[in-house]
Design an enzyme around this catalytic site. Structure first.
Site, PDB file in Angstrom:
ATOM      1  N   GLY A 148     -85.713  23.880 -75.189  1.00  0.00           N
ATOM      2  CA  GLY A 148     -85.272  22.512 -75.449  1.00  0.00           C
ATOM      3  C   GLY A 148     -85.527  22.094 -76.881  1.00  0.00           C
ATOM      4  N   ALA A 166     -84.291  27.515 -68.082  1.00  0.00           N
ATOM      5  CA  ALA A 166     -83.988  27.441 -69.512  1.00  0.00           C
ATOM      6  C   ALA A 166     -82.722  26.648 -69.809  1.00  0.00           C
ATOM      7  CB  ALA A 166     -83.872  28.855 -70.086  1.00  0.00           C
ATOM      8  N   GLN A 167     -81.694  26.802 -68.973  1.00  0.00           N
ATOM      9  CA  GLN A 167     -80.429  26.136 -69.246  1.00  0.00           C
ATOM     10  C   GLN A 167     -80.541  24.616 -69.210  1.00  0.00           C
ATOM     11  OE1 GLN A 167     -77.369  26.710 -70.322  1.00  0.00           O
ATOM     12  NE2 GLN A 167     -78.030  28.776 -70.821  1.00  0.00           N
ATOM     13  N   GLU A 183     -90.191  39.370 -59.804  1.00  0.00           N
ATOM     14  CA  GLU A 183     -90.042  40.301 -60.922  1.00  0.00           C
ATOM     15  C   GLU A 183     -91.362  40.996 -61.257  1.00  0.00           C
ATOM     16  OE1 GLU A 183     -86.250  38.263 -63.234  1.00  0.00           O
ATOM     17  OE2 GLU A 183     -88.254  37.492 -63.634  1.00  0.00           O
ATOM     18  N   GLY A 199     -92.439  20.618 -79.230  1.00  0.00           N
ATOM     19  CA  GLY A 199     -92.226  21.829 -78.446  1.00  0.00           C
ATOM     20  C   GLY A 199     -91.248  22.776 -79.106  1.00  0.00           C
TER      21      GLY A 199
END
Length: 482
Positions: free
Chosen positions: A18, A328-329, A179, A14
């Protein structure tokens, strides 16, 4: 044994947050050989996909080439391929792209394959309501959104009613759905307002649908209410407590808790509800015995490894651990933790221990100069939250050039009314459906090398025979003339 063979082989699956951050964590390590395998050649900044779909940013600004990002990291190799098997006993990863297949051995494995769109068991909905998880998705949606205005203009020019052509439905009131709905409303009411002759784009209907009782559930009731009111002010119609039960080419059907049903006619529909972990979770579960949850996420030990396989780490959207969110974090911090553990083992030091996630908060834009931000007990909305969103997203963009061009595009889009990335083609809209109708998919479009060689040889012989015949006729004509 050669120097290369002595190196610890780390395979990373990936190229998302990450995978990329775990690969970069090994920079400068001469005792480690990193191989990153991904099914795309780019690192995708997924939170900004909706801006590609609505013409604010180009795909290159949010998806720089993975090779370019890692080209200075001498111990890193990037390979294109979709991983289709992991052998935990033999410690090998198998991947393929079109008709090419590879097998890569590992000493340590970091699986960061991310997640795809979930239609909650109704995968056929995808034909008419694309998700938003890839560049392909964003470009297809761009074509569908801008295409809807074009078809409406064409219809109105013939004096015919526009009907549902200017009704846009977004399913899912999480950050992505909010969004997207906000930006479609911004497009219709501000950006495209003076671009058409026969339609009034500002009269487009933008509907946000969710089965949840509030907008942005993870942000809390207070921010959810503020977001809902801001969406209404921006021109978005919010329908909550409605489960989508059917999707077709011309609209969606919803069912409410009281049993009432409703249909909304719409040509352009976007699915932003739910995620499903990578299919590799199932493969790893079969190999290691680790459990899967309903979303396909795999249960990992507190240090992000799998049972009886301390050499296999899983990070990001694929994991089921302490109710961690798919943001994401979590992927970034998990990738760094996995790399830190591997490096400690190579130095003969104790493992860092359990993974501890530091929540840096969540944010979502609603419209121009309006966003919501949640960081623990700290809640913020309005223009200050919007500027916070701007700073954070710039900070996590890869490369100075992308940050600069994104800033310029944001200035043109938010201060002015220009959106430079409005190019759409029929191929963007229909390519996915066309490929799905090809038996065997894209691989079926690639000829077998042996067949190609036979065709080339046959054509060569045909040309030689043709040339010989032309030469014979030319010689015959010359003798006749003499």
């Amino acid at each position: 044994m050669s120097a290369d063979q002595a190196k610890h082989r780390v395979v990373i699956i990936g190229s998302g947050f990450g995978g990329l951050f775990s690969a970069k964590a090994f920079k400068g390590r001469d005792d480690v050989e990193v191989t990153l395998i991904a099914k795309t050649t780019h690192h995708l900044f997924q939170p900004l996909l909706y801006q590609v779909a609505t013409g604010i940013l180009s795909q290159g600004e949010i998806a720089p080439p993975t090779r370019d990002i890692l080209h200075r990291q001498k111990n890193a190799t990037v390979l294109l391929g979709e991983v289709n098997d992991i052998d935990a006993e033999a410690k090998t990863v198998k991947a393929s792209v079109l008709n090419q297949e590879i097998s890569v051995p590992y000493d340590s494995l970091i699986v960061a394959a991310g997640a795809g769109q979930s239609y909650f068991g109704n995968d056929h909905f995808a034909e008419f309501a694309p998700g938003m998880k890839s560049i392909d998705d964003a470009l297809e949606l761009r074509g569908r959104i801008f295409g809807a205005f074009e078809i409406a203009e064409l219809t109105a020019s013939r004096g015919e009613p526009v009907g549902d052509l200017l009704t846009f439905v977004v399913v899912g009131a999480g950050p992505t759905g909010v969004e997207m709905a906000g930006q479609i409303a911004e497009l219709s009411r501000r950006v495209l307002k003076k671009d058409f002759t026969h339609i009034q784009s500002e009269k487009a209907r933008v509907v946000l649908v969710d089965a949840a009782p509030q907008v942005l559930p993870p942000f809390g009731e207070k921010l959810g209410d503020k977001a809902e009111k801001a969406l209404g002010k921006a021109g978005v119609e919010v329908i909550l407590g409605a489960m989508v039960t059917h999707v077709d080419e011309f609209g969606i059907e919803m069912k409410f808790k009281d049993g009432k049903t409703q249909r909304i006619g719409s040509i352009a529909k976007i699915w932003a509800a739910g995620v499903s972990a990578s299919e590799l979770g199932k493969t790893l579960s079969e190999q290691t015995g680790a459990e899967l949850d309903r979303a396909g996420r795999i249960s990992v030990k507190p240090d992000l490894t799998l049972p009886d396989h301390p050499e296999i780490f899983v990070v990001g959207d694929m994991i089921n651990l302490d109710h961690l969110p798919g943001v994401a974090q979590v992927a970034i911090q998990g990738g760094k933790h996995s790399a830190k553990t591997i490096k400690a083992r190579l130095k003969g030091k104790p493992d860092p221990g359990d993974f501890k996630y530091f929540d840096k908060g969540s944010m979502a834009t609603i419209s121009r100069f309006n966003a919501v931000l949640s960081m623990g007990k700290f809640k913020l909305s309005g223009i200050l939250a919007w500027f916070g969103w701007l700073v954070v997203h710039l900070a996590y963009m890869t490369g100075f050039r992308n940050r600069l061009t994104a800033t310029l595009h944001w200035m043109m889009s938010f201060i002015g009314k220009d959106r430079s990335e409005r190019t759409t083609t029929m191929q963007q809209i229909f390519a996915r459906e066309a490929l799905e109708r090809v038996p065997g998919g894209m691989a079926a479009l690639i000829d077998d090398p042996a067949d190609v060689a036979a065709q080339v040889e046959s054509r060569r012989k045909e040309l030689e025979e043709h040339a010989a015949e032309e030469s014979r006729l030319a010689d015959s004509g010359s003798r006749g003339a003499s």
